[in-house]
Design a protein around this motif. Structure first.
Motif, PDB file in Angstrom:
ATOM      1  N   UNK A 102      -1.290  -0.971   2.538  1.00  4.83           N
ATOM      2  CA  UNK A 102      -1.089  -0.384   1.004  1.00  4.83           C
ATOM      3  C   UNK A 102      -1.466   1.022   1.078  1.00  4.83           C
ATOM      4  N   UNK A 103      -0.445   1.761   1.618  1.00  2.06           N
ATOM      5  CA  UNK A 103      -0.797   3.254   1.648  1.00  2.06           C
ATOM      6  C   UNK A 103       0.545   3.986   0.889  1.00  2.06           C
ATOM      7  N   UNK A 104       0.429   5.179   0.776  1.00  5.75           N
ATOM      8  CA  UNK A 104       1.590   5.895   0.153  1.00  5.75           C
ATOM      9  C   UNK A 104       2.761   5.596   1.157  1.00  5.75           C
ATOM     10  N   UNK A 105       2.414   5.886   2.418  1.00  7.40           N
ATOM     11  CA  UNK A 105       3.751   5.841   3.377  1.00  7.40           C
ATOM     12  C   UNK A 105       4.437   4.437   3.436  1.00  7.40           C
ATOM     13  N   UNK A 106       3.619   3.500   3.278  1.00 12.90           N
ATOM     14  CA  UNK A 106       4.192   2.153   3.328  1.00 12.90           C
ATOM     15  C   UNK A 106       4.936   1.756   1.852  1.00 12.90           C
ATOM     16  N   UNK A 107       4.021   1.736   0.950  1.00 13.99           N
ATOM     17  CA  UNK A 107       4.570   1.115  -0.245  1.00 13.99           C
ATOM     18  C   UNK A 107       5.426   2.384  -1.132  1.00 13.99           C
ATOM     19  N   UNK A 108       5.486   3.494  -0.736  1.00 10.64           N
ATOM     20  CA  UNK A 108       6.230   4.429  -1.279  1.00 10.64           C
ATOM     21  C   UNK A 108       5.986   5.003  -2.661  1.00 10.64           C
ATOM     22  N   UNK A 109       4.652   4.541  -3.192  1.00  6.84           N
ATOM     23  CA  UNK A 109       3.819   5.207  -4.405  1.00  6.84           C
ATOM     24  C   UNK A 109       2.528   5.216  -4.026  1.00  6.84           C
ATOM     25  N   UNK A 110       1.770   6.235  -5.055  1.00  8.15           N
ATOM     26  CA  UNK A 110       0.445   6.277  -4.925  1.00  8.15           C
ATOM     27  C   UNK A 110      -0.356   4.779  -5.050  1.00  8.15           C
ATOM     28  N   UNK A 111      -1.380   4.618  -4.385  1.00  8.57           N
ATOM     29  CA  UNK A 111      -2.083   3.499  -4.557  1.00  8.57           C
ATOM     30  C   UNK A 111      -3.483   4.029  -5.343  1.00  8.57           C
TER      31      UNK A 111
END
Length: 367
Positions: A102-111
């Motif tokens: 669950x990172x910005x790079x993987x999910x495409x949004x801020x965590x």
């Protein structure tokens, strides 16, 4: 009667799980609930370290992409835990989330951890109920314009069944709010563990904590309001979590919290339940036992009560898997009763219906 939309997990050249999620989103007309430039919280569970039954980050990315396409501003979120583990503060929580993808790079949004660094970032709202006069809601959930609840369906050690309803109640509140849901009993200091740091004294909103003659913190039970703030701030685990409660008040308090939280943004809630890796315990444990039944599918609804009831019915109609904890009950109906034991897991549905959150009657629409 509420509509519950369902798709099984069969895939092939004509579509995969991602396309099935999009089909559910479209069929339920959820796009009407998301407006351009609005903040959209995608609430999920990042999984305790050691547990791999949670919904994968790649699946959450699908919801992010949908919101982006609609012009919304998505963020992926969860709240800090009451117990001490890999998610009890935002630093450890984000590290754990990153380990699980669950990172910005993987999910495409801020965590974002919705209740802040130590679980103290929340809003207090008035509520007129049997158990509460006010409720605490994680600030990022409160500030969001709409919420997509992406829940992993499984058993639960306290509720018996965990789905969308539990995700709202426990997943959208700070640790001190979780404490008041879990128990009507007030915390006490374990004197042998107290290091006399005084953090609980500073934090107590009722001024119920003082140092005793031994220079150890002591809670005045006559003044204590049971908010749980002291449990959260103590760095030495000297004020244990009070888990003891009876079932019916637990479900009643949970229903009141769900009602209060959902009323902060009426008709702006989207619910998805994933019936995969259906373990007998919550994802908050640092392990996940073997699935009790086979993977069933994905269900979605505007009504979390109908959604959870539909999912429970589908699990109860499934066959208990060999090698699972409850295999000795193979062939019997009502699988969740076997998982829950003596817990009256359906009472939460009744409480939520009485609160006007949703209804237990549903129409299942298969895609």
């Amino acid at each position: 009667m509420s509509k519950v939309y369902f798709t099984d997990l069969r895939t092939g050249s004509k579509g995969n799980i991602y396309s099935k999620i999009r089909a559910l989103f479209e069929r339920a007309e959820f796009a009407k609930l998301i407006s351009k430039n609005e903040f959209v919280a995608i609430k999920t569970h990042f999984g305790e370290y050691g547990n791999i039954a949670f919904i994968p980050a790649q699946v959450i990315r699908v919801f992010v992409d949908i919101v982006n396409a609609l012009g919304g501003k998505p963020f992926v979120t969860d709240t800090n835990t009451l117990y001490r583990g890999s998610r009890s503060n935002a630093i450890d929580h984000l590290k754990n989330a990153s380990l699980h993808g669950f990172t910005m790079e993987c999910v495409g949004a801020p965590v974002i951890i919705a209740d802040g660094l130590n679980g103290n970032d929340y809003r207090v709202i008035p509520y007129k109920g049997k158990h509460y006069g006010e409720l605490k809601i994680a600030s990022a959930i409160y500030e969001a314009h709409s919420v997509i609840m992406v829940s992993h369906v499984k058993g639960h050690e306290l509720y018996g069944f965990g789905g969308a309803l539990k995700n709202v109640a426990m997943g959208c509140v700070p640790p001190s709010g979780k404490q008041t849901i879990h128990s009507e009993f007030k915390p006490k200091v374990k004197e042998s563990e107290c290091q006399s740091c005084g953090k609980c004294i500073v934090k107590c909103p009722a001024d119920a904590i003082v140092f005793n003659a031994n220079k150890k913190a002591q809670i005045n039970q006559n003044i204590c309001i049971g908010c749980g703030e002291c449990i959260v701030v103590c760095p030495y685990a000297a004020i244990p979590v009070v888990w003891k409660t009876s079932a019916k008040p637990l479900h009643e308090r949970t229903a009141e919290y769900i009602k209060g939280i959902m009323d902060t943004k009426p008709h702006k809630w989207i619910f998805f339940n994933f019936m995969i890796n259906i373990s007998p315990d919550c994802d908050c444990f640092p392990w996940n036992d073997a699935p009790v039944v086979q993977n069933i599918g994905i269900a979605a609804s505007h009504d979390p009560v109908a959604l959870d009831k539909a999912c429970a019915d589908m699990i109860n109609n499934a066959t208990i898997l060999e090698g699972s904890r409850h295999f000795e009950y193979k062939g019997e109906q009502n699988v969740i009763n076997k998982i829950a034991g003596s817990k009256d897991w359906q009472y939460l549905f009744e409480c939520c219906e009485k609160e006007g959150i949703g209804v237990r009657d549903y129409e299942l629409i298969s895609l």
